[in-house]
Design a protein around this motif. Structure first.
Motif, PDB file in Angstrom:
ATOM      1  N   VAL A 113      -4.067  11.606  -3.676  1.00  0.00           N
ATOM      2  CA  VAL A 113      -4.259  12.558  -2.213  1.00  0.00           C
ATOM      3  C   VAL A 113      -4.447  14.550  -1.832  1.00  0.00           C
ATOM      4  O   VAL A 113      -5.179  15.455  -1.215  1.00  0.00           O
ATOM      5  N   ASP A 132      -1.553   9.615  -8.680  1.00  0.00           N
ATOM      6  CA  ASP A 132      -2.402   9.045  -7.261  1.00  0.00           C
ATOM      7  C   ASP A 132      -1.655  10.220  -6.416  1.00  0.00           C
ATOM      8  O   ASP A 132      -2.218   9.978  -4.963  1.00  0.00           O
ATOM      9  N   ASN A 175       0.771  -1.405  -0.209  1.00  0.00           N
ATOM     10  CA  ASN A 175       0.177  -0.015   0.063  1.00  0.00           C
ATOM     11  C   ASN A 175       0.863   1.107  -0.082  1.00  0.00           C
ATOM     12  O   ASN A 175       0.597   2.508   0.631  1.00  0.00           O
ATOM     13  N   TRP A 176       1.844   1.320  -0.955  1.00  0.00           N
ATOM     14  CA  TRP A 176       2.459   2.262  -1.285  1.00  0.00           C
ATOM     15  C   TRP A 176       2.675   3.427  -2.919  1.00  0.00           C
ATOM     16  O   TRP A 176       3.068   2.078  -3.397  1.00  0.00           O
ATOM     17  N   ASP A 177       2.428   4.785  -2.382  1.00  0.00           N
ATOM     18  CA  ASP A 177       2.174   4.945  -4.200  1.00  0.00           C
ATOM     19  C   ASP A 177       2.992   7.034  -4.080  1.00  0.00           C
ATOM     20  O   ASP A 177       3.915   6.501  -2.996  1.00  0.00           O
ATOM     21  N   THR A 206       2.483  12.291   1.033  1.00  0.00           N
ATOM     22  CA  THR A 206       2.027  12.641   2.563  1.00  0.00           C
ATOM     23  C   THR A 206       3.399  12.621   3.377  1.00  0.00           C
ATOM     24  O   THR A 206       3.751  13.113   4.288  1.00  0.00           O
ATOM     25  N   PHE A 207       4.202  11.539   2.855  1.00  0.00           N
ATOM     26  CA  PHE A 207       5.308  10.662   4.358  1.00  0.00           C
ATOM     27  C   PHE A 207       6.684  11.668   3.797  1.00  0.00           C
ATOM     28  O   PHE A 207       6.824  12.242   4.794  1.00  0.00           O
ATOM     29  N   LYS A 265       0.895   8.766  -1.316  1.00  0.00           N
ATOM     30  CA  LYS A 265       1.736   8.380   0.057  1.00  0.00           C
ATOM     31  C   LYS A 265       3.387   8.789   0.611  1.00  0.00           C
ATOM     32  O   LYS A 265       3.719   9.151   0.963  1.00  0.00           O
TER      33      LYS A 265
END
Ligand SMILES: O=P(O)(O)OC[C@H]1O[C@H](O[C@H]2O[C@H](CO)[C@@H](O)[C@H](O)[C@H]2O)[C@H](O)[C@@H](O)[C@@H]1O
Length: 407
Positions: free
Chosen positions: A357, A353, A318-320, A326-327, A323
């Motif tokens: 977000v 993606d 679950n990473w794209d 956001t990280f 993400k």
């Protein structure tokens, strides 16, 4: 009964269906069926039959169809590979240049369509104030994709160099705004292309992030301390690190399985692998799709995504890129939307993606780089890397003038 042109060597599809994998369900379903001219593994002389119009005969495929296909011996492209082929085609529309060349009338239609599309995704240059007004009193954080955004798309992925002017523009903008590159390439490769140590880099579609040493970074599992090219201590976040041996194995298998396909190129992007078909004759795309599936069918923990004439094999985690944004915002202390306006500029499917977000978080703007209309989660658009450069320069001018005015 619809038939393809006759050929002395022909067999009918129906006769094949008795002893091959082809059956009536394949014909009835909406899935694409592929009839091959040679026994598997697939080779170049393939014919693709879809449940719509047959591309070159104009015949409509029906349940009762008897197709005559030159020297047909083998089975069909399996449905998963066939879906992959559909995605390859839909993610690779003919570029504007070749359409313009082919048909002036179509080119006018295309221009009209592009102008209409601009109403939905206004140019970030024309709407510059709309973007920067909400940024007053906030910090802009910039996220930039690499291929097709900072460098033009070229045939050879190893030669996707960015211009010195672009490099200077990125260097300049990074002096005013925290800036990160988020690429599908391996982090090392994209760093080699960009060559600016003042940026943050995320490679492998965000599965390999290098950032400053910070407590918030350390809190994540899969985070390790390392040193960057200058020997400075940094944090590395690699959520797919356990997949490294698997990706290497798949990379080698893909090289082997595609080495006879003229123009195919396999690129190791560390935590994902790209199979390029930009230089593969379109009639062989089916072969590419099948070969990729032949390899990854043994790896249920890997999945496929599609980019610009590239199929990408990546871990099911679950990473794209979304993400990763956001990280990075969190680990750089920029996650408060009241104070920060993130802007993400990208051209490809995997950038969606990140656009999503920002859109769903109601925080910041996605800018899609495209010279053809396409649906997107971005808010704004830019036509090509040249316009991206102008946009970056405009941000610098805006920042300098707004700083002067506030003095
Ligand atoms: O996330 P990105 O930085 O946009 O990387 C996505 C893929 O970009 C590269 O491929 C694309 O650009 C090539 C050079 O212009 C072009 O030849 C290819 O057809 C494009 O798909 C890169 O080579 C891939 O590994 C990246 O995944």
């Amino acid at each position: 009964m619809d038939c393809l042109p006759n050929n002395s060597d022909n067999k009918t599809l129906k006769s094949l269906s008795s002893d091959r994998r082809l059956d009536s369900m394949d014909l009835k379903s909406n899935h694409t069926a592929l009839v091959l001219a040679d026994p598997a593994p697939l080779n170049k002389s393939t014919l693709r039959v879809s449940s719509g119009l047959l591309p070159y005969s104009g015949a409509t495929l029906s349940q009762n169809l008897f197709l005559t296909v030159p020297t047909m011996k083998a089975g069909i492209l399996d449905i998963r590979a066939s879906n992959c082929l559909d995605s390859m085609e839909s993610s690779s529309p003919p570029d504007k240049k070749s359409r313009d060349f082919n048909n002036d009338l179509e080119s006018t239609d295309t221009d009209v369509a592009y102008c209409a599309w601009l109403l939905k995704y206004p140019s970030a240059l024309a709407s510059f104030d709309q973007i920067t007004n909400p940024a007053k009193g906030k910090r802009i954080a910039l996220f930039l994709d690499y291929d097709g955004t900072l460098s033009p798309i070229v045939d050879n992925p190893d030669c996707a160099f960015m211009s010195n002017d672009m490099r200077a523009a990125v260097k300049n903008v990074a002096q005013f705004f925290p800036t990160a590159i988020i690429s599908g390439r391996s982090r090392d490769k994209v760093y080699e292309f960009v060559g600016l140590s003042e940026l943050n880099y995320a490679g492998s579609h965000g599965m390999d992030i290098m950032g400053p040493v910070r407590q918030s970074f350390d809190d994540h599992s899969n985070c390790i301390r390392s040193t960057d090219n200058q020997g400075k201590e940094v944090n590395l976040f690699q959520p797919a690190s356990e997949f490294l041996p698997m990706i290497d194995e798949v990379f080698n298998s893909l090289i082997n399985n595609t080495k006879d396909i003229r123009g195919a190129k396999v690129e190791n992007n560390k935590f994902c692998v790209s199979v390029h078909y930009r230089n593969v004759d379109e009639k062989d795309w089916t072969v590419v799709a099948q070969r990729v599936h032949d390899v990854i069918r043994n790896y249920p923990r890997l999945r496929l995504t599609h980019g610009r004439k590239v199929v990408e094999v990546r871990p099911v985690i679950n990473w794209d890129k979304g993400k990763a944004v956001t990280f990075l915002l969190e680990s750089l202390g920029l996650s408060n939307c009241e104070d920060v306006l993130p802007i993400y500029v990208g051209d490809d499917q995997t950038d969606e993606d990140a656009f999503k977000v920002l859109r769903e978080g109601n925080c910041g703007y996605g800018i899609l780089v495209s010279s053809v209309p396409k649906e997107s989660n971005a808010f704004f658009s830019l036509k090509d890397p040249q316009e991206v450069m102008e946009f970056l320069k405009s941000l610098v001018v805006w920042k300098k003038t707004s700083t002067l005015c506030n003095k």
